[in-house]
Design a protein around this motif. Structure first.
Motif, PDB file in Angstrom:
ATOM      1  N   UNK A 170       0.835  -1.198   0.000  1.00  0.00           N
ATOM      2  CA  UNK A 170       0.000   0.000   0.000  1.00  0.00           C
ATOM      3  C   UNK A 170       0.873   1.251   0.000  1.00  0.00           C
ATOM      4  N   UNK A 171       0.536   2.181  -0.890  1.00  0.00           N
ATOM      5  CA  UNK A 171       1.258   3.444  -0.996  1.00  0.00           C
ATOM      6  C   UNK A 171       0.388   4.564  -0.444  1.00  0.00           C
ATOM      7  N   UNK A 172       1.005   5.505   0.241  1.00  0.00           N
ATOM      8  CA  UNK A 172       0.270   6.627   0.812  1.00  0.00           C
ATOM      9  C   UNK A 172       0.923   7.938   0.408  1.00  0.00           C
ATOM     10  N   UNK A 173       0.055   8.980   0.325  1.00  0.00           N
ATOM     11  CA  UNK A 173       0.502  10.329  -0.065  1.00  0.00           C
ATOM     12  C   UNK A 173       1.249  10.271  -1.398  1.00  0.00           C
ATOM     13  N   UNK A 174       0.502   9.969  -2.437  1.00  0.00           N
ATOM     14  CA  UNK A 174       1.073   9.749  -3.769  1.00  0.00           C
ATOM     15  C   UNK A 174       0.974  11.026  -4.596  1.00  0.00           C
ATOM     16  N   UNK A 175       2.054  11.352  -5.284  1.00  0.00           N
ATOM     17  CA  UNK A 175       2.077  12.467  -6.236  1.00  0.00           C
ATOM     18  C   UNK A 175       2.590  11.933  -7.567  1.00  0.00           C
ATOM     19  N   UNK A 176       1.843  12.190  -8.643  1.00  0.00           N
ATOM     20  CA  UNK A 176       2.235  11.729  -9.977  1.00  0.00           C
ATOM     21  C   UNK A 176       2.190  12.914 -10.934  1.00  0.00           C
ATOM     22  N   UNK A 177       3.327  13.218 -11.539  1.00  0.00           N
ATOM     23  CA  UNK A 177       3.393  14.239 -12.580  1.00  0.00           C
ATOM     24  C   UNK A 177       3.334  13.554 -13.940  1.00  0.00           C
ATOM     25  N   UNK A 178       2.396  13.995 -14.756  1.00  0.00           N
ATOM     26  CA  UNK A 178       2.199  13.430 -16.093  1.00  0.00           C
ATOM     27  C   UNK A 178       2.779  14.392 -17.130  1.00  0.00           C
ATOM     28  N   UNK A 179       3.849  13.943 -17.819  1.00  0.00           N
ATOM     29  CA  UNK A 179       4.504  14.784 -18.822  1.00  0.00           C
ATOM     30  C   UNK A 179       4.288  14.260 -20.233  1.00  0.00           C
ATOM     31  N   UNK A 186       2.131  20.462 -16.092  1.00  0.00           N
ATOM     32  CA  UNK A 186       0.778  20.989 -16.269  1.00  0.00           C
ATOM     33  C   UNK A 186      -0.299  20.013 -15.829  1.00  0.00           C
ATOM     34  N   UNK A 187       0.099  18.774 -15.502  1.00  0.00           N
ATOM     35  CA  UNK A 187      -0.879  17.788 -15.049  1.00  0.00           C
ATOM     36  C   UNK A 187      -0.284  17.017 -13.881  1.00  0.00           C
ATOM     37  N   UNK A 188      -0.939  17.112 -12.743  1.00  0.00           N
ATOM     38  CA  UNK A 188      -0.449  16.446 -11.546  1.00  0.00           C
ATOM     39  C   UNK A 188      -1.624  15.778 -10.842  1.00  0.00           C
ATOM     40  N   UNK A 189      -1.375  14.585 -10.345  1.00  0.00           N
ATOM     41  CA  UNK A 189      -2.386  13.826  -9.617  1.00  0.00           C
ATOM     42  C   UNK A 189      -1.893  13.584  -8.198  1.00  0.00           C
ATOM     43  N   UNK A 215      -5.081  17.796 -11.175  1.00  0.00           N
ATOM     44  CA  UNK A 215      -5.058  19.196 -11.588  1.00  0.00           C
ATOM     45  C   UNK A 215      -4.447  19.275 -12.985  1.00  0.00           C
ATOM     46  N   UNK A 216      -5.205  19.865 -13.904  1.00  0.00           N
ATOM     47  CA  UNK A 216      -4.754  19.993 -15.291  1.00  0.00           C
ATOM     48  C   UNK A 216      -4.765  21.468 -15.649  1.00  0.00           C
ATOM     49  N   UNK A 217      -3.596  21.998 -15.923  1.00  0.00           N
ATOM     50  CA  UNK A 217      -3.482  23.416 -16.265  1.00  0.00           C
ATOM     51  C   UNK A 217      -3.801  23.616 -17.733  1.00  0.00           C
TER      52      UNK A 217
END
Length: 275
Positions: A170-179, A186-189, A215-217
């Motif tokens: 199990x992973x917690x506090x996940x940040x994913x940047x989509x390039x 401009x896109x982060x989950x 969040x999608x800019x």
């Protein structure tokens, strides 16, 4: 005289075998130390490592064998001299040439075998080893997440997790940047928790996220908007989200050996005449 020759050879051959194995081991450790940075962290199968060590051992035989013959000769005749056996042999009328003759014949035979090995086996082992090293160098590092560290091993994605349960995954506090759109960050989950696991064929990474936002800019009139001091974007909230990421380049692929056949180290004497 026959018993003397048998005695000399029986004293020499065990030492030759022992020193050969030691010299080969030392050279193999040097080889491993040289390529250790290219082997670790890539998820290679133990069979690939064993295959590389086998071909590397074969390629190191021409260096290990002369060292073994030298050390075994020094040890053999050093022991004979230490126990005054050489003095006894000379006093009985046996010349040094007669004492050395069995080893001279033995080393000549060994040299012929070493030549045949270098001419037939060594080019093959060099070809296998060099092509395997090339494939290992092309292999991408294994995808592993570390707590609190961004992982950029997968193209167009950057991952960061604050906690990873070693038992459940199990992973917690996940940040994913989509390039994937090549427009920067401009896109982060961001998600509270989730799982990441490979498919059975290791072709895709399955990412399952829980309780997060994306969040999608917007790129429309972005320069004008930033001058005005605001940044248009779209926010998506989800309770569960699953998507697949292509894992091309993480599988170990073998390159055609024909790319390396024209190198002189992969040729025997007959082939070198036409090189």
């Amino acid at each position: 005289m026959k018993k003397l020759h048998i005695f000399i050879l029986s004293s020499f051959t065990p030492k030759l075998l022992l020193t050969f194995l030691i010299a080969l081991f030392v050279l193999l450790m040097q080889f491993l130390w040289r390529y250790i940075d290219e082997l670790v962290g890539k998820g290679l199968e133990w069979t690939v490592i064993a295959e590389l060590m086998m071909y590397a051992s074969a390629s190191l035989v021409p260096m290990a064998l002369p060292l073994a013959i030298l050390m075994a000769s020094l040890m053999t005749f050093g022991n004979l001299g230490e126990h005054n056996e050489l003095t006894a042999l000379k006093s009985s009328g046996i010349s040094l040439v007669q004492i050395l003759s069995p080893l001279i014949i033995f080393t000549i035979i060994l040299s012929i075998l070493a030549f045949l090995f270098s001419n037939h086996v060594l080019p093959y082992s060099n070809l296998k080893m060099r092509s395997l090293i090339y494939d290992i160098r092309q292999q991408r590092p294994e995808f592993q997440l570390k707590e609190g560290v961004f992982n950029n091993n997968i193209d167009d994605f950057s991952f960061r997790v604050n906690y990873k349960d070693p038992k459940t995954g199990l992973l917690k506090d996940i940040i994913i940047y989509d390039h994937t759109e090549q427009n920067g960050n401009t896109k982060v989950t961001i998600a509270d928790s989730g799982y990441m696991k490979m498919t059975a064929n290791k072709a895709h990474l399955i990412v399952t996220l829980y309780h997060g936002r994306t969040y999608i800019e917007s790129n429309e009139n972005i320069s004008y908007s930033r001058k005005k001091g605001y940044y248009p974007h779209r926010k998506e909230k989800f309770d569960k989200q699953t998507f697949y990421i292509n894992m091309d380049g993480f599988d170990f692929e073998r390159t055609s050996e024909s790319l390396f056949r024209n190198h002189y180290q992969m040729m025997n004497i007959k082939q070198l005449k036409y090189y």
